[in-house]
Design a protein around this motif. Structure first.
Motif, short mmCIF file in Angstrom:
data_model
loop_
_atom_site.label_atom_id
_atom_site.label_comp_id
_atom_site.label_asym_id
_atom_site.label_seq_id
_atom_site.Cartn_x
_atom_site.Cartn_y
_atom_site.Cartn_z
N PRO A 97 0.82 -1.23 0.00
CA PRO A 97 0.00 0.00 0.00
C PRO A 97 0.85 1.28 0.00
O PRO A 97 0.48 2.26 -0.64
CB PRO A 97 -0.83 -0.10 1.28
CG PRO A 97 -0.90 -1.56 1.57
CD PRO A 97 0.42 -2.12 1.11
N PHE A 143 -9.72 10.09 4.55
CA PHE A 143 -9.23 8.80 5.03
C PHE A 143 -8.92 8.82 6.52
O PHE A 143 -9.28 7.88 7.24
CB PHE A 143 -7.98 8.37 4.24
CG PHE A 143 -8.31 7.63 2.98
CD1 PHE A 143 -8.48 6.26 2.99
CD2 PHE A 143 -8.44 8.30 1.78
CE1 PHE A 143 -8.78 5.57 1.83
CE2 PHE A 143 -8.74 7.63 0.62
CZ PHE A 143 -8.92 6.25 0.64
N TRP A 186 -12.19 8.89 8.42
CA TRP A 186 -12.85 7.59 8.34
C TRP A 186 -12.19 6.59 9.28
O TRP A 186 -12.87 5.83 9.97
CB TRP A 186 -12.82 7.08 6.90
CG TRP A 186 -13.63 5.84 6.73
CD1 TRP A 186 -13.21 4.56 6.94
CD2 TRP A 186 -15.00 5.75 6.35
NE1 TRP A 186 -14.23 3.68 6.69
CE2 TRP A 186 -15.34 4.38 6.32
CE3 TRP A 186 -15.95 6.69 6.00
CZ2 TRP A 186 -16.61 3.95 5.98
CZ3 TRP A 186 -17.21 6.26 5.66
CH2 TRP A 186 -17.53 4.90 5.65
N LEU A 187 -10.86 6.56 9.26
CA LEU A 187 -10.15 5.64 10.15
C LEU A 187 -10.45 5.95 11.62
O LEU A 187 -10.58 5.04 12.44
CB LEU A 187 -8.65 5.71 9.89
CG LEU A 187 -8.16 4.97 8.66
CD1 LEU A 187 -6.70 5.31 8.38
CD2 LEU A 187 -8.33 3.47 8.82
N GLY A 226 -12.86 3.00 11.17
CA GLY A 226 -11.85 1.95 11.02
C GLY A 226 -11.81 1.42 9.61
O GLY A 226 -12.13 2.13 8.66
N THR A 227 -11.42 0.18 9.47
CA THR A 227 -11.33 -0.42 8.14
C THR A 227 -12.63 -1.17 7.85
O THR A 227 -13.38 -1.47 8.78
CB THR A 227 -10.14 -1.40 8.07
OG1 THR A 227 -10.29 -2.39 9.07
CG2 THR A 227 -8.83 -0.67 8.22
N PRO A 228 -12.95 -1.51 6.64
CA PRO A 228 -12.23 -1.36 5.37
C PRO A 228 -12.32 0.07 4.82
O PRO A 228 -13.13 0.87 5.29
CB PRO A 228 -12.94 -2.33 4.43
CG PRO A 228 -14.33 -2.42 4.96
CD PRO A 228 -14.21 -2.23 6.45
N LEU A 229 -11.51 0.36 3.83
CA LEU A 229 -11.36 1.72 3.35
C LEU A 229 -11.93 1.95 1.95
O LEU A 229 -11.55 2.90 1.27
CB LEU A 229 -9.87 2.11 3.37
CG LEU A 229 -9.22 2.08 4.75
CD1 LEU A 229 -7.75 2.37 4.66
CD2 LEU A 229 -9.91 3.07 5.67
N TRP A 230 -12.86 1.11 1.51
CA TRP A 230 -13.46 1.30 0.19
C TRP A 230 -14.38 2.52 0.17
O TRP A 230 -14.44 3.24 -0.83
CB TRP A 230 -14.20 0.05 -0.26
CG TRP A 230 -13.26 -1.09 -0.47
CD1 TRP A 230 -13.16 -2.21 0.30
CD2 TRP A 230 -12.26 -1.21 -1.48
NE1 TRP A 230 -12.16 -3.02 -0.19
CE2 TRP A 230 -11.59 -2.43 -1.28
CE3 TRP A 230 -11.87 -0.41 -2.54
CZ2 TRP A 230 -10.56 -2.86 -2.10
CZ3 TRP A 230 -10.84 -0.84 -3.36
CH2 TRP A 230 -10.20 -2.05 -3.13
#
Length: 94
Positions: free
Chosen positions: A12, A65, A68-69, A73-77
């Motif tokens: 990544p 991003f 959002w995190l 958290g994840t996922p990041l779509w």
């Protein structure tokens, strides 16, 4: 010998830097074939060029991003989709 072993070079991380280089190369090609990225005044009242709008899009994506995190958290779509929409909006109206 020079070593970069102290850096966290994951797939990544490498993809991120490749994306940035591709954006800059794409902007250079765009300017070559369609010159005249003269400043324009958008909804924010700022005079921005194509490069300015790219920078605003990338900084905005970073905040999307990170936010959002922090919240989800994840996922990041989902933040990826939001960042693409943000970039479209910035290039269209800013």
């Amino acid at each position: 010998m020079f070593s970069l072993s102290w850096m966290a070079w994951t797939l990544p991380t490498a993809a991120f830097f490749v994306f940035i280089v591709c954006c800059l190369a794409g902007m250079a090609v765009w300017e070559h074939y369609v010159p005249g990225g003269s400043p324009r005044r958008g909804v924010l009242g700022l005079e921005t060029t194509r490069g300015d709008r790219l920078f605003i899009s990338l900084i905005g994506a970073a905040y999307v991003f990170l936010g959002w995190l922090w919240v989800m958290g994840t996922p990041l779509w989902a933040p990826l989709a939001l960042s693409i929409l943000l970039a479209f909006a910035v290039f269209r109206w800013v």
